[in-house]
Design an enzyme around this catalytic site. Structure first.
Site, PDB file in Angstrom:
ATOM      1  N   ASP A  61      -3.839   5.026   1.708  1.00  0.00           N
ATOM      2  CA  ASP A  61      -3.243   6.140   0.967  1.00  0.00           C
ATOM      3  C   ASP A  61      -2.192   5.659  -0.032  1.00  0.00           C
ATOM      4  O   ASP A  61      -1.711   4.531   0.050  1.00  0.00           O
ATOM      5  CB  ASP A  61      -2.538   7.092   1.939  1.00  0.00           C
ATOM      6  CG  ASP A  61      -3.522   7.832   2.825  1.00  0.00           C
ATOM      7  OD1 ASP A  61      -4.650   8.085   2.380  1.00  0.00           O
ATOM      8  OD2 ASP A  61      -3.137   8.145   3.973  1.00  0.00           O
ATOM      9  N   TYR A  87      -3.469  -1.666  12.083  1.00  0.00           N
ATOM     10  CA  TYR A  87      -2.420  -1.128  11.219  1.00  0.00           C
ATOM     11  C   TYR A  87      -1.075  -1.318  11.906  1.00  0.00           C
ATOM     12  O   TYR A  87      -0.983  -1.167  13.133  1.00  0.00           O
ATOM     13  CB  TYR A  87      -2.618   0.370  10.996  1.00  0.00           C
ATOM     14  CG  TYR A  87      -3.643   0.725   9.951  1.00  0.00           C
ATOM     15  CD1 TYR A  87      -3.287   0.822   8.621  1.00  0.00           C
ATOM     16  CD2 TYR A  87      -4.963   0.990  10.300  1.00  0.00           C
ATOM     17  CE1 TYR A  87      -4.219   1.172   7.655  1.00  0.00           C
ATOM     18  CE2 TYR A  87      -5.903   1.344   9.341  1.00  0.00           C
ATOM     19  CZ  TYR A  87      -5.523   1.428   8.015  1.00  0.00           C
ATOM     20  OH  TYR A  87      -6.441   1.772   7.050  1.00  0.00           O
TER      21      TYR A  87
END
Lengths: 257, 257
Positions: A56, A114
């Site tokens: 994002d 992540y």
């Protein structure tokens, strides 16, 4: 004419200035767009890059993987040097190699990691502020660890999906969520490993775990959130600046050339 | 009227956006200027801050020390909170305490430690690029270590002084220069400790050591450079972005209140 060959690159970027990984129409300010523009200039032909997944706007990467096909038998080292010469200083190619034509960075990825960093001290560290979420609150780490354990496994993660129109399966496997205290206890590092993550899934999990750490939710309530299969049941979406795509893994047979 | 009290602060800053520590006339964009403006607003009286020393434009600090006198009996915690509320995000106060009225951050400093970071890989790390000099060349670390040893001791460091009009003594004592390889061997960290450093002295030492590491000078030549007492004898001035004031030390009797 020479056949096309498949190149795989390993990338770092500080996502602060960009509108995320995925290319967007005319006003393009994305990582993918920057890379494609340079490769297209290098080869004189339009080049399309496949990333292992979108990140994002504002999200960083330590180990994003992407691949693209080029004809002309370019040396991988030369491709890397060309990219690094023309890329802005917040994007860097760390490695470039030729791989099997069957390799696809998104379809063949078997796991991703992540990392989300939360600053719990009242003031953010001036040198690392761009890659940390400045929460400025101390959290109950033990409760967060218990909640994190309940979020692991193979589940329908619909409650943690930011895309309301998602029509494909929202079942994923989360292998591990580690919650580690760093720099004394002023930095909290949450490390998520799974076979794939839905849109905003890591950030919604982080927001939910923060609410547990503040005592606004019980760690036991994670089970009900998963069962609800409803975005409203989970916590807030933590901001992008704390998130970094750390690693993408592939099967051994995709590592060969 | 209440008597003035002396406050000492410990500071971090990313110097990238600033014209250095020391206040400058009208177009002020300095660390000292930012701090004084906020304290003056807080107290309603002009406040002057003494730093342990100037840092040049673009130079960072992990542990700069400064002091100032305030009347009104302000709580040190409240002063720190006020400063951090109004300081930009690349300057942070880590600690604030009342100290003896005799304490002077520059005059009482007994040693300072500066760290200089050099990226030797062809591409700078995207996350740390603002605090590292992107040299992009591998260096002969052993030769640099031998040269560094010759630069330590009590010497006239006139050859390493960037101020041509310097009229005061240019004799200083450098206690240690450590040369450490980090992050595999792509990051070189040079750590300088001494009783004081002349203008640009650390950066000229770094430039000279880099020339040794490239083979452009011998490590033995450091002796002649010191003896020359001439800026022309030493190497180039390494750029500011790699430099960070890491620590300032004071005598024990200045640590009390």
């Amino acid at each position: 004419m020479s056949e096309k060959q498949n190149y795989r690159i390993l990338l770092q970027y500080e996502g602060t200035r960009y509108d995320g990984w995925q290319k967007q129409g005319n006003t393009d300010n994305t990582i993918q767009g920057r890379l494609e523009a340079i490769l297209t200039r290098m080869t004189g032909d339009p080049v399309e890059i496949q990333g292992s997944g979108r990140t994002d706007a504002g999200v960083h990467a330590l180990g994003q993987v992407a691949n693209f096909h080029l004809k002309g038998g370019y040396d991988p080292e030369a491709v890397m040097e060309y990219l690094n010469r023309y890329l802005p200083e917040d994007i860097a190619v760390l490695r470039c190699e030729r791989v099997s034509n069957r390799f696809h960075s998104r379809l063949n990825a078997v796991s991703k990691t992540y990392v989300y960093q939360i600053e719990t001290a009242p003031r953010r560290d001036v040198f690392t502020r761009r890659v940390q979420y400045g929460l400025g609150q101390h959290l109950d780490v033990e409760a967060m660890r218990k909640a994190a354990r309940l979020l692991c496994g193979t589940h329908d993660y619909k409650s943690f999906c930011g895309n309301k129109k998602m029509k494909k399966s929202t079942v994923r496997t989360v292998h591990a969520i580690e919650v580690a205290q760093k720099r004394g206890d002023t930095l909290l590092e949450l490390r998520f490993t799974g076979n794939g993550f839905l849109q905003h899934m890591v950030r919604i999990m982080v927001g939910t775990l923060i609410e547990v750490g503040r005592g606004q939710r019980t760690w036991q309530s994670m089970t009900q959130i998963l069962e609800a299969e409803d975005r409203q049941a989970a916590g807030y979406t933590a901001p992008p600046e704390g998130l970094c795509l750390a690693e993408v893994r592939y099967n051994m047979d995709m590592e060969g050339k």
